[in-house]
Write a protein that holds these residues in place. Structure first.
Motif, mmCIF file in Angstrom:
data_model
loop_
_atom_site.group_PDB
_atom_site.id
_atom_site.type_symbol
_atom_site.label_atom_id
_atom_site.label_comp_id
_atom_site.label_asym_id
_atom_site.label_seq_id
_atom_site.Cartn_x
_atom_site.Cartn_y
_atom_site.Cartn_z
ATOM 1 N N UNK A 146 0.829 -1.201 0.000
ATOM 2 C CA UNK A 146 0.000 0.000 0.000
ATOM 3 C C UNK A 146 0.865 1.254 0.000
ATOM 4 N N UNK A 147 0.326 2.304 -0.562
ATOM 5 C CA UNK A 147 0.951 3.611 -0.417
ATOM 6 C C UNK A 147 0.838 4.033 1.042
ATOM 7 N N UNK A 148 1.838 4.748 1.522
ATOM 8 C CA UNK A 148 1.829 5.172 2.924
ATOM 9 C C UNK A 148 0.581 5.979 3.252
ATOM 10 N N UNK A 149 0.099 6.745 2.290
ATOM 11 C CA UNK A 149 -1.036 7.627 2.527
ATOM 12 C C UNK A 149 -2.342 6.885 2.781
ATOM 13 N N UNK A 150 -2.408 5.598 2.426
ATOM 14 C CA UNK A 150 -3.656 4.850 2.602
ATOM 15 C C UNK A 150 -3.523 3.663 3.553
ATOM 16 N N UNK A 151 -2.322 3.395 4.021
ATOM 17 C CA UNK A 151 -2.116 2.259 4.924
ATOM 18 C C UNK A 151 -2.992 2.392 6.163
ATOM 19 N N UNK A 152 -3.629 1.284 6.530
ATOM 20 C CA UNK A 152 -4.500 1.280 7.694
ATOM 21 C C UNK A 152 -5.906 1.742 7.400
ATOM 22 N N UNK A 153 -6.143 2.301 6.214
ATOM 23 C CA UNK A 153 -7.482 2.778 5.845
ATOM 24 C C UNK A 153 -8.053 1.998 4.662
ATOM 25 N N UNK A 154 -7.213 1.629 3.714
ATOM 26 C CA UNK A 154 -7.661 0.923 2.514
ATOM 27 C C UNK A 154 -7.228 -0.530 2.577
ATOM 28 N N UNK A 155 -8.055 -1.405 1.982
ATOM 29 C CA UNK A 155 -7.733 -2.830 1.904
ATOM 30 C C UNK A 155 -8.009 -3.339 0.497
ATOM 31 N N UNK A 182 3.694 -14.714 -10.169
ATOM 32 C CA UNK A 182 2.473 -15.089 -9.443
ATOM 33 C C UNK A 182 2.503 -14.593 -8.002
ATOM 34 N N UNK A 183 3.693 -14.570 -7.406
ATOM 35 C CA UNK A 183 3.779 -14.186 -5.990
ATOM 36 C C UNK A 183 4.255 -12.750 -5.803
ATOM 37 N N UNK A 184 4.398 -12.024 -6.895
ATOM 38 C CA UNK A 184 4.916 -10.673 -6.802
ATOM 39 C C UNK A 184 3.846 -9.601 -6.855
ATOM 40 N N UNK A 185 4.251 -8.388 -6.525
ATOM 41 C CA UNK A 185 3.388 -7.228 -6.615
ATOM 42 C C UNK A 185 4.067 -6.175 -7.490
ATOM 43 N N UNK A 186 3.335 -5.126 -7.813
ATOM 44 C CA UNK A 186 3.869 -4.092 -8.692
ATOM 45 C C UNK A 186 3.325 -2.730 -8.275
ATOM 46 N N UNK A 187 4.227 -1.810 -7.927
ATOM 47 C CA UNK A 187 3.799 -0.487 -7.484
ATOM 48 C C UNK A 187 3.949 0.581 -8.559
#
Length: 126
Positions: A60-69, A103-108
């Motif tokens: 997650x972006x720092x600005x949305x951590x803890x608020x967005x899922x 398959x197990x990776x993410x992309x920002x």
């Protein structure tokens, strides 16, 4: 060619919640790396959240951590973004994206995605 369609945007008061959906045209979407991005007027598109094809990794972006899922439902070929505690600065057009990656990776990075939806407007009033 995977087609993505977002829905769920709208107008909400600060502190409220919305759930965005991203429906895909093909079943292979379930194994793709997927992400959410947003773009506010006059600003560049920015990363919001990403989930691996396996579903076991998220970021997650720092600005949305803890608020967005971010989450996904493979049976429905759909990805979601649950947004709680919305703030006026969350106002933007939200886009979903996908790429056939690890398959197990993410992309920002937005440049790392091949497929994009048309966007859905989220407006948060103060």
């Amino acid at each position: 060619q995977v087609q993505l369609v977002e829905s769920g945007g709208g107008l909400v008061q600060a502190g409220g919640s919305l759930r965005l959906s991203c429906a895909a045209s093909e079943r292979r979407f379930s194994s793709y790396v997927k992400g959410w991005f947003r773009q506010a007027p006059g600003k560049e598109r920015e990363f919001v959240a990403t989930i691996s094809g396996s579903g076991g990794s998220t970021d997650y972006a720092d600005s949305v951590k803890g608020r967005f899922t971010i989450s996904k439902d493979n049976a429905k070929n759909t990805m979601y973004l649950q947004m709680n505690g919305l703030k006026p600065e969350d106002t933007a057009v939200y886009y979903c994206a996908a790429v056939h990656g690890t398959y197990y990776g993410t992309q920002t990075r937005a440049s790392g995605y091949d497929y994009w939806g048309q966007g859905t407007q989220v407006t948060v009033s103060s």
